[in-house]
Structures are given as C-alpha cells and as structure tokens.
Design an enzyme around this catalytic site. Structure first.
Site, PDB file in Angstrom:
ATOM      1  N   ARG A  77       8.606 -28.591  66.134  1.00 36.32           N
ATOM      2  CA  ARG A  77       9.587 -28.310  65.290  1.00 36.32           C
ATOM      3  C   ARG A  77      10.843 -28.457  66.135  1.00 36.32           C
ATOM      4  O   ARG A  77      10.860 -28.165  67.305  1.00 36.32           O
ATOM      5  CB  ARG A  77       9.649 -26.893  64.904  1.00 36.32           C
ATOM      6  CG  ARG A  77      10.711 -26.686  63.933  1.00 36.32           C
ATOM      7  CD  ARG A  77      10.783 -25.175  63.508  1.00 36.32           C
ATOM      8  NE  ARG A  77      12.190 -24.914  63.157  1.00 36.32           N
ATOM      9  CZ  ARG A  77      12.959 -23.792  63.713  1.00 36.32           C
ATOM     10  NH1 ARG A  77      12.490 -23.099  64.816  1.00 36.32           N
ATOM     11  NH2 ARG A  77      14.174 -23.549  63.113  1.00 36.32           N
ATOM     12  N   HIS A 121      20.757 -26.374  63.424  1.00 35.32           N
ATOM     13  CA  HIS A 121      20.713 -25.403  64.234  1.00 35.32           C
ATOM     14  C   HIS A 121      21.821 -25.209  65.045  1.00 35.32           C
ATOM     15  O   HIS A 121      21.975 -25.157  66.437  1.00 35.32           O
ATOM     16  CB  HIS A 121      19.478 -25.671  65.268  1.00 35.32           C
ATOM     17  CG  HIS A 121      18.576 -24.673  65.892  1.00 35.32           C
ATOM     18  ND1 HIS A 121      17.444 -24.417  66.086  1.00 35.32           N
ATOM     19  CD2 HIS A 121      19.293 -23.538  66.561  1.00 35.32           C
ATOM     20  CE1 HIS A 121      17.146 -23.216  66.429  1.00 35.32           C
ATOM     21  NE2 HIS A 121      18.251 -22.780  67.025  1.00 35.32           N
ATOM     22  N   GLU A 166      17.972 -19.879  61.036  1.00 30.76           N
ATOM     23  CA  GLU A 166      18.822 -18.630  61.410  1.00 30.76           C
ATOM     24  C   GLU A 166      20.463 -18.483  60.963  1.00 30.76           C
ATOM     25  O   GLU A 166      21.061 -18.053  61.677  1.00 30.76           O
ATOM     26  CB  GLU A 166      18.685 -18.142  62.824  1.00 30.76           C
ATOM     27  CG  GLU A 166      17.396 -18.061  63.324  1.00 30.76           C
ATOM     28  CD  GLU A 166      17.012 -17.301  64.632  1.00 30.76           C
ATOM     29  OE1 GLU A 166      16.353 -17.008  65.081  1.00 30.76           O
ATOM     30  OE2 GLU A 166      17.986 -17.410  65.524  1.00 30.76           O
ATOM     31  N   ASN A 292      11.439 -16.346  62.142  1.00 32.06           N
ATOM     32  CA  ASN A 292      11.566 -16.065  63.711  1.00 32.06           C
ATOM     33  C   ASN A 292      11.757 -14.690  64.021  1.00 32.06           C
ATOM     34  O   ASN A 292      12.837 -14.140  63.225  1.00 32.06           O
ATOM     35  CB  ASN A 292      12.982 -16.552  63.871  1.00 32.06           C
ATOM     36  CG  ASN A 292      13.151 -18.357  63.867  1.00 32.06           C
ATOM     37  OD1 ASN A 292      11.990 -18.790  63.631  1.00 32.06           O
ATOM     38  ND2 ASN A 292      14.021 -18.941  64.124  1.00 32.06           N
ATOM     39  N   TYR A 294      11.731 -11.510  66.951  1.00 28.18           N
ATOM     40  CA  TYR A 294      11.529 -11.420  68.135  1.00 28.18           C
ATOM     41  C   TYR A 294      11.425  -9.849  68.555  1.00 28.18           C
ATOM     42  O   TYR A 294      10.887  -9.490  69.611  1.00 28.18           O
ATOM     43  CB  TYR A 294      12.907 -11.810  68.933  1.00 28.18           C
ATOM     44  CG  TYR A 294      12.943 -13.363  68.975  1.00 28.18           C
ATOM     45  CD1 TYR A 294      12.060 -13.936  69.985  1.00 28.18           C
ATOM     46  CD2 TYR A 294      13.383 -14.207  68.082  1.00 28.18           C
ATOM     47  CE1 TYR A 294      12.054 -15.295  70.106  1.00 28.18           C
ATOM     48  CE2 TYR A 294      13.344 -15.579  68.056  1.00 28.18           C
ATOM     49  CZ  TYR A 294      12.614 -16.090  69.191  1.00 28.18           C
ATOM     50  OH  TYR A 294      12.485 -17.588  69.389  1.00 28.18           O
ATOM     51  N   GLU A 354       9.552 -19.348  65.016  1.00 27.01           N
ATOM     52  CA  GLU A 354       9.686 -18.997  66.628  1.00 27.01           C
ATOM     53  C   GLU A 354       9.132 -17.781  66.741  1.00 27.01           C
ATOM     54  O   GLU A 354       9.368 -16.727  66.220  1.00 27.01           O
ATOM     55  CB  GLU A 354      11.129 -18.945  66.698  1.00 27.01           C
ATOM     56  CG  GLU A 354      12.229 -20.072  66.844  1.00 27.01           C
ATOM     57  CD  GLU A 354      13.470 -19.971  67.008  1.00 27.01           C
ATOM     58  OE1 GLU A 354      13.841 -18.940  67.769  1.00 27.01           O
ATOM     59  OE2 GLU A 354      14.473 -20.716  66.778  1.00 27.01           O
TER      60      GLU A 354
END
Length: 449
Positions: A77, A121, A166, A292, A294, A354
């Site tokens: 990606r 991005h 995002e 994504n 985290y 991610e």
C-alpha cells in the site's frame, strides 16, 4: 504454541506514504506540496527535519521493490504525490511524475505484489492551499480531476484503491490544532475540511464506477478505541463526544448517509455547510474500509478540556508499556474497533491498512536490529485481529506500518516504525528481525501464540 490460521486469501502487506519516503521534492517537474511548504518553515518539525530526501525512494524504487519481493510481501500500500502528477494541482499533467508511478506499478506486478494505491495521504499541492485548500468547496472538483487522471493511467492494473488516508488526522491535526500541514488552528475550517474530504471521496468513487474499472475502492479511517474513565454520566458523555468527532463523523455519513446530530449540536457554529446532494454522494457504496489502529484512550470529563470538555489518556493493556512515541499498547482495543464496525456499520469488508509501532531500535555493528519488541507488538495485534475474525468480522488483510523507517511527519526522523532499517545518511536498507518474522507469518498465513 498453537498457530492462529487466517482465512484463505487473507492479504499480507506493508504500507508507506509518498511524502514520507520519496524525497526528490522538487525534481522532474514536481510541484510544491503543503508538506514541502510546512517543513521548510522554522520550528514546525522536530530537529528541523524535512522530507526533501527522506528515504530517497524516488531514485531507489526498483531496489525497494526487489526488497519487498525478498521479504515475501503479497501486497504493498502506497500513496501518490498529487503535486508530482499535477504540479499546480490541476490542469497540466507532469508526464515524468506520472511515469514514475507507472513504473512502480509495473515493477510491483512483475514481482507478484498487489498494488494498493492511496490517492490522498495529506500532500495537497501548495497552489491549491493558497486558493483555500480543503476549506474551498472547489477542492471537491480538484480532487476529482486528479483522481480521473490517475484512474485513466493506472486503474487497468491496480486492483485496490483508497481515496483518502485518515481524513480525521488531516482535518484536525492540519486545520484545528495546527500541528500538521497546512498549520491552521480553526475548528470551523477543520469541520468544513472534513465535509469536503468526504464529498470529494464520494465524487471520486462515483468517477471510478463510471469508468467501469475492475478494481475495488474504499477509504482509510484512523480509528482509536475509546473507553470512559468511570461510569459517571459526565465521563460516558465525554467519551461519546470523542467517538462521534473521530469515528462517527466519518463512518456515519459513509454508511448511514447522515452526520451524528448530537455532535453538530455540541459544536454549534463550527458545523460545516452542507449542500443538497452532498450526503447522498458521500454515501456512494464502497467496497471496503481501511482501519488504521494505534491506541486506546481513556476519556474523562474535564471542565477546562477545550471544545469537547474532556481529557484523554493513553491506556496500555496489562503487561504492556509504551512505544517510543509514548503511545499505549492495547491489542484488545483493536478487536473492539473491528467489532464496532461489524455491529454499527453493517459488517463491511475491512483491511487493517496500518498497524505497527515505533521503538528505540538498537542496531549491532552490521546495522542489524533484533526488534523483538516490535515482533511481540505485531503478534499480539494479529491475534487480536484473529479474535475479531472469529467473532464474525469481515477482515480481509493486514498491512504493517511501515515497510521502512521514514519521515514521521511532525516527529521528523526520530521515530522508527519500519520492518526495514534505513540509514538516512547512506540510504542503506537493512531488514530487521521483524521483517523476517513477518515473512514467516505470511508464508504460513498464520501467527503463533
């Protein structure tokens, strides 16, 4: 130890972003991006770093693809630099810039690696920012023009597409808090940006459908897990506000065709201007959502806690510490996030686009890093993902962030997320222990616990 086997056809890969790895910021006709502009200002980035050279991927691309092949990646990606393709953001196409991505796609396919392209991005052309950026409603058409150029050139060979990466981070870190490019601190602009990003997403998806391209298209969202600090109503309400402005603000219009009204009631005058037909366009059906994840955050009511009257604290699961960036480590939070999309948004096809951590890697005399902490992090999150699949979540793949150490936005080159160590002075790439461990996971389509 037992092997957690993933479903047949599960995709394994890594992810990067153009500004973070490419370098060549003003070569071969590339225009200036908002990140070029932002990092060239004083006091915006830790240690005064910038992405002018970064990992020099623009010049080392064939070498990097060969490395991906050696590591056994099934899919990669990556994002495109909008100003490398359209230096002014619209109008004249930069043939050399587009040719770079044309070669990258061909090299990946020759290496039997599936390309997964992200259109945005965060590196908007600076010329468009000077015309108002994402706050300007014309940004919807700018993005559609850019997407059309790229689809026409690459969509015959690329099976997976993402419109935005995002949008919450772009909107709030860039337009509400001023920590990321373009460095604006204005909640009204942040919410208008959020809306225009979503409408631009819908228009690009519509364009993709009209082109009858054979691939799939979706969007990537940053999704944290939020938990209230206590069972007090004030903490529970604060936690819900946090969820609404970071997750529901994007997922609700995508899947339900509406914004969370309690959030708009709370933000009042900061709510975006919405035109007739916008919500229908945003809700244009997509093929998948990238997640994504985290960290998990503990949310408490706080009288002096800004617009949302809250404080957030990183929460690590028992037995875990924090990463190099002082982020908590909470694998069960990933399971909760995935189940939330199953239970509230119709169980769409999901990819973890991610997942990874920055650690204070210590290389030996040969530059090799035995990063067992990263291996343990990834193993635990893959088990958490497997738990979600066992509970019926439609999860189809996992992309580690990141393929290689790179420029980590406002943190500069300090955090190292890569499976591959990059020596930034020489550009040398050295796979870490985690890279070889991940290859074994991919080969076995499973992870040992």
């Amino acid at each position: 130890m037992s092997l957690r086997q993933f479903p047949e056809g599960f995709l394994w890969g890594t992810a990067t972003a153009a500004y973070q790895i490419e370098g060549a910021w003003n070569e071969d006709g590339k225009g200036e991006s908002i990140w070029d502009h932002f990092t060239h200002r004083q006091h915006t980035i830790l240690n005064g770093d910038n992405g002018d050279i970064a990992c020099n991927h623009y010049h080392k691309m064939p070498e990097d693809v060969a490395l991906m092949q050696a590591l056994g990646l099934q899919t990669y990606r990556f994002s495109l630099s909008w100003p490398r393709i359209l230096p002014e953001g619209r109008g004249q196409v930069n043939a050399k810039g587009l040719a770079f991505y044309d070669r990258l796609v061909d090299n990946l396919l020759e290496a039997s690696i599936i390309p997964n392209i992200t259109l945005n991005h965060w590196d908007l052309p600076q010329t468009l920012q000077e015309m108002g950026g994402w706050v300007n409603r014309e940004s919807i058409d700018w993005f559609a023009e850019y997407a059309g150029v790229v689809f026409e050139k690459l969509a015959d060979r690329v099976p997976l597409w993402t419109t935005h990466n995002e949008p919450a981070v772009l909107a709030f870190m860039g337009y509400a808090f001023g920590n990321f490019a373009p460095g604006i601190a204005d909640y009204s602009q942040a919410y208008q940006t959020s809306h225009h990003l979503l409408v631009a997403h819908g228009k690009a998806v519509q364009l993709f459908r009209e082109g009858n391209y054979n691939g799939e298209i979706g969007i990537v969202l940053s999704v944290n897990h939020y938990q209230p600090n206590s069972d007090r109503p004030s903490d529970i309400a604060a936690c819900e506000r946090m969820y609404q402005t970071n997750t529901a603000l994007f997922a609700d219009p995508l899947f339900k065709g509406e914004y969370p009204q309690p959030l708009f009631n709370w933000i009042g005058c900061h709510a975006p201007k919405i035109e007739t037909g916008d919500l229908e366009l945003i809700a244009t059906p997509i093929d998948f959502v990238g997640i994504n994840y985290y960290f998990t955050l503990n949310i408490a009511f706080a009288q002096w806690g800004g617009l949302f009257k809250l404080d957030s604290t990183q929460v690590s699961a028992p037995g875990w510490g924090q990463t190099q960036m002082e982020w908590g480590v909470n694998p069960p939070g990933l399971t909760s996030v995935l189940l939330d999309f199953k239970n509230h948004y119709g169980n769409p096809k999901l990819y973890i686009t991610e997942g990874g951590c920055a650690l204070p890697d210590t290389p030996n005399y040969e530059g090799f890093v035995e990063d067992w902490g990263r291996i343990n992090y990834l193993r635990s999150h893959l088990i958490a993902a497997h738990n979600a699949i066992a509970d019926g979540v439609n999860l189809q793949g996992y992309y580690v962030w990141s393929l290689m150490d790179n420029f980590e936005w406002a943190h500069g080159f300090f955090p190292r997320f890569g499976l591959v160590r990059v020596e930034f002075d020489s550009g040398k790439r050295i796979p870490k222990q985690s890279a070889w461990w991940y290859r074994e996971v991919m080969d076995r389509n499973g992870v040992e616990e």
